[in-house]
Design an enzyme around this catalytic site. Structure first.
Site, mmCIF file in Angstrom:
data_model
loop_
_atom_site.group_PDB
_atom_site.id
_atom_site.type_symbol
_atom_site.label_atom_id
_atom_site.label_comp_id
_atom_site.label_asym_id
_atom_site.label_seq_id
_atom_site.Cartn_x
_atom_site.Cartn_y
_atom_site.Cartn_z
ATOM 1 N N ASN A 114 59.485 31.617 45.885
ATOM 2 C CA ASN A 114 60.249 32.374 46.881
ATOM 3 C C ASN A 114 61.108 33.465 46.221
ATOM 4 O O ASN A 114 60.873 33.836 45.076
ATOM 5 C CB ASN A 114 61.058 31.435 47.791
ATOM 6 C CG ASN A 114 61.088 31.940 49.217
ATOM 7 O OD1 ASN A 114 61.546 33.039 49.471
ATOM 8 N ND2 ASN A 114 60.561 31.156 50.133
ATOM 9 N N ARG A 115 62.099 33.949 46.950
ATOM 10 C CA ARG A 115 62.792 35.170 46.532
ATOM 11 C C ARG A 115 64.084 34.899 45.769
ATOM 12 O O ARG A 115 64.785 33.925 46.062
ATOM 13 C CB ARG A 115 63.085 36.039 47.765
ATOM 14 C CG ARG A 115 61.813 36.631 48.345
ATOM 15 C CD ARG A 115 62.041 37.381 49.647
ATOM 16 N NE ARG A 115 60.811 38.048 50.064
ATOM 17 C CZ ARG A 115 59.794 37.435 50.692
ATOM 18 N NH1 ARG A 115 59.875 36.142 50.991
ATOM 19 N NH2 ARG A 115 58.703 38.106 51.009
ATOM 20 N N HIS A 140 58.217 34.851 44.016
ATOM 21 C CA HIS A 140 57.230 33.936 43.438
ATOM 22 C C HIS A 140 57.030 34.083 41.929
ATOM 23 O O HIS A 140 55.905 34.131 41.440
ATOM 24 C CB HIS A 140 55.894 34.088 44.159
ATOM 25 C CG HIS A 140 55.925 33.646 45.596
ATOM 26 N ND1 HIS A 140 56.752 32.658 46.052
ATOM 27 C CD2 HIS A 140 55.217 34.074 46.684
ATOM 28 C CE1 HIS A 140 56.559 32.478 47.353
ATOM 29 N NE2 HIS A 140 55.645 33.331 47.767
ATOM 30 N N HIS A 214 50.858 27.367 47.079
ATOM 31 C CA HIS A 214 50.830 28.414 48.102
ATOM 32 C C HIS A 214 49.494 28.442 48.851
ATOM 33 O O HIS A 214 48.939 29.521 49.102
ATOM 34 C CB HIS A 214 51.130 29.766 47.461
ATOM 35 C CG HIS A 214 51.757 30.762 48.370
ATOM 36 N ND1 HIS A 214 51.102 31.282 49.473
ATOM 37 C CD2 HIS A 214 52.986 31.320 48.368
ATOM 38 C CE1 HIS A 214 51.909 32.137 50.072
ATOM 39 N NE2 HIS A 214 53.056 32.176 49.431
ATOM 40 N N SER A 215 48.997 27.277 49.245
ATOM 41 C CA SER A 215 47.751 27.264 50.021
ATOM 42 C C SER A 215 47.979 27.763 51.432
ATOM 43 O O SER A 215 49.016 27.472 52.047
ATOM 44 C CB SER A 215 47.182 25.840 50.083
ATOM 45 O OG SER A 215 46.684 25.498 48.816
ATOM 46 N N ASP A 281 58.581 33.073 58.622
ATOM 47 C CA ASP A 281 58.578 33.198 57.158
ATOM 48 C C ASP A 281 59.946 32.700 56.708
ATOM 49 O O ASP A 281 60.749 33.444 56.159
ATOM 50 C CB ASP A 281 58.342 34.671 56.773
ATOM 51 C CG ASP A 281 57.970 34.824 55.303
ATOM 52 O OD1 ASP A 281 57.980 33.817 54.582
ATOM 53 O OD2 ASP A 281 57.682 35.959 54.888
ATOM 54 N N GLU A 346 55.117 25.565 52.221
ATOM 55 C CA GLU A 346 55.435 25.559 50.791
ATOM 56 C C GLU A 346 56.658 24.680 50.560
ATOM 57 O O GLU A 346 57.770 25.040 50.950
ATOM 58 C CB GLU A 346 55.728 26.986 50.332
ATOM 59 C CG GLU A 346 54.586 27.952 50.568
ATOM 60 C CD GLU A 346 55.075 29.388 50.758
ATOM 61 O OE1 GLU A 346 55.815 29.893 49.890
ATOM 62 O OE2 GLU A 346 54.734 30.013 51.772
#
Ligand code: BGC
Length: 381
Positions: A114-115, A140, A214-215, A281, A346
């Site tokens: 993530n960020r 990521h 991250h599927s 998201d 995730e």
């Protein structure tokens, strides 16, 4: 009891693993197939490095394929309510496509999923700067991240089923993060149609870590996921700013389009989720204690009857409704992955945790072992 029989071919090795729960003497179930694990060549990097493909098939015929590029889940073929198998994850047939631009299909994400706001954090009084690969933030792991590394993969036996263990050693300072980080990811496919993912990591200097997978799932195998029905075991979520960085608030989902505590179609309220391009998201704060495996989410698809439950030890889950998919990636067997063509769940510590003292910590110190376990359990209804 697990036994191995290894057949070495030209470029292929196959391991047969006797299933712990099927076909044992005295059960009378003599015709049940055994789980298998096989290794083959998926492709070659420009420098000649081989990328391995590992295929795990359980006694019921469910197959998970994993590649050593990004320790990624390449395909997952599971039955529908009539016993018809379909691949339920997005990805590519060729290594070439994985090497090109794509939104982390099936990949292991690290060092930090993530960020991270503006790519900056301070640890032990020192400021660290990361690549800004999702302006104005780091996403990521940075420029390459663990999703673009060649991992070492090997088939291992275990009491739960056939497994593949991937290892990667990230050098001190890689992507701007401190410390040499040793990471392992073990994927196990059980005869109960569960794909279990166990992560560990250790480091020689204080650092931050937040690993995930991250599927992108589509339980129908193709089309839009907006008809999939989602339950999230989360009474709270972390609202974000326009760059998808958490504001720091931990807000109740009640009365908002983020309330999936009663199972609801993903598409039912998606238009109410503001932003560009809009859609889900967001990080959801899971109910129950972190560190213990708990139900995080359940998703079902009405036409096929397929259902997946996600269980995790993590405190949060990023539910992403594939908002940025736009059909540019040509997927397996020519599939077009359009907007909302897949969803991600995730398991993670919250985004930008290192910059929010009120979020569970992502700091890993020398001498401590980072552990994360997430299980995707498939069934039909
Ligand atoms: C992020 C999305 C991003 C996607 C692919 C998700 O984990 O939350 O914002 O577009 O990954 O990069």
């Amino acid at each position: 009891m697990i036994t191995h029989k290894v057949i070495l071919g030209m470029a292929l090795s196959i391991v047969f693993v006797s299933s712990p729960s099927f076909g044992s003497p005295g059960t009378g179930r003599h015709n049940v197939k055994k789980a298998t694990a096989a290794k083959s060549v998926f492709g070659k990097m420009a420098d000649g490095t081989t990328i391995d493909l590992f295929s795990l098939t359980n006694a019921g015929g469910t197959t998970a394929k994993l590649i050593s590029y990004g320790a990624s889940l390449e395909s997952l073929s599971v039955p529908d309510r009539n016993g018809n198998f379909n691949d339920v994850v997005l990805g590519f047939d060729d290594l070439k496509e994985y090497l090109g631009e794509h939104p982390y299909f099936g990949a292991t994400i690290g060092r930090v999923a993530n960020r991270i706001a503006k790519g900056k954090f301070t640890l032990g009084g020192k400021e660290y700067s990361l690549a800004i690969n999702n302006a104005p933030n780091t996403l990521h792991g940075g420029k390459e991240g663990f999703s673009r590394k060649v991992w070492k993969g090997e088939i291992i036996g275990g009491s739960a089923g056939a497994s593949v263990r991937f290892t990667y050693v990230s050098p001190d300072g890689e992507e701007g993060y401190p410390g040499t980080l040793k990471a392992t990811v073990v994927y196990t496919l059980t005869d109960q149609n569960a794909l279990q993912i166990k992560y560990t990591a250790s480091v020689d200097k204080t650092t931050i870590v937040n690993l995930t997978n991250h599927s992108y799932f589509n339980l129908a195998g193709s089309g839009s996921i907006l008809n999939h029905v989602l339950y999230l075991n989360a009474d709270k979520y972390t609202p974000v700013d326009s760059t998808l960085i958490p504001t720091g608030e931990i807000a109740p989902v009640r009365g908002t389009p983020f309330d999936f505590t009663a199972a609801t179609a993903i598409g039912a309220r998606i238009s109410q989720v503001a932003g560009d391009p809009g859609g889900y998201d967001h990080n959801f704060v899971l109910n129950g204690p972190a560190g213990r495996l708990k139900l995080a989410a359940r998703v079902s698809e009405p036409t096929s009857g397929r259902q997946v439950e996600m269980w995790t030890t993590e405190p949060g889950v990023q539910f992403y409704s594939g908002n940025f998919l736009d059909g540019t990636n040509k997927g397996k067997q020519g599939a077009i992955y359009a907007k909302h063509g897949g969803f991600c769940l995730e398991a993670q510590h919250f985004p930008d945790s290192v910059n929010h003292a009120n979020f569970p910590s992502t700091i890993l110190r020398p001498g401590s072992l980072y552990r994360q376990q997430t299980v995707y359990k498939f069934s039909t209804k």
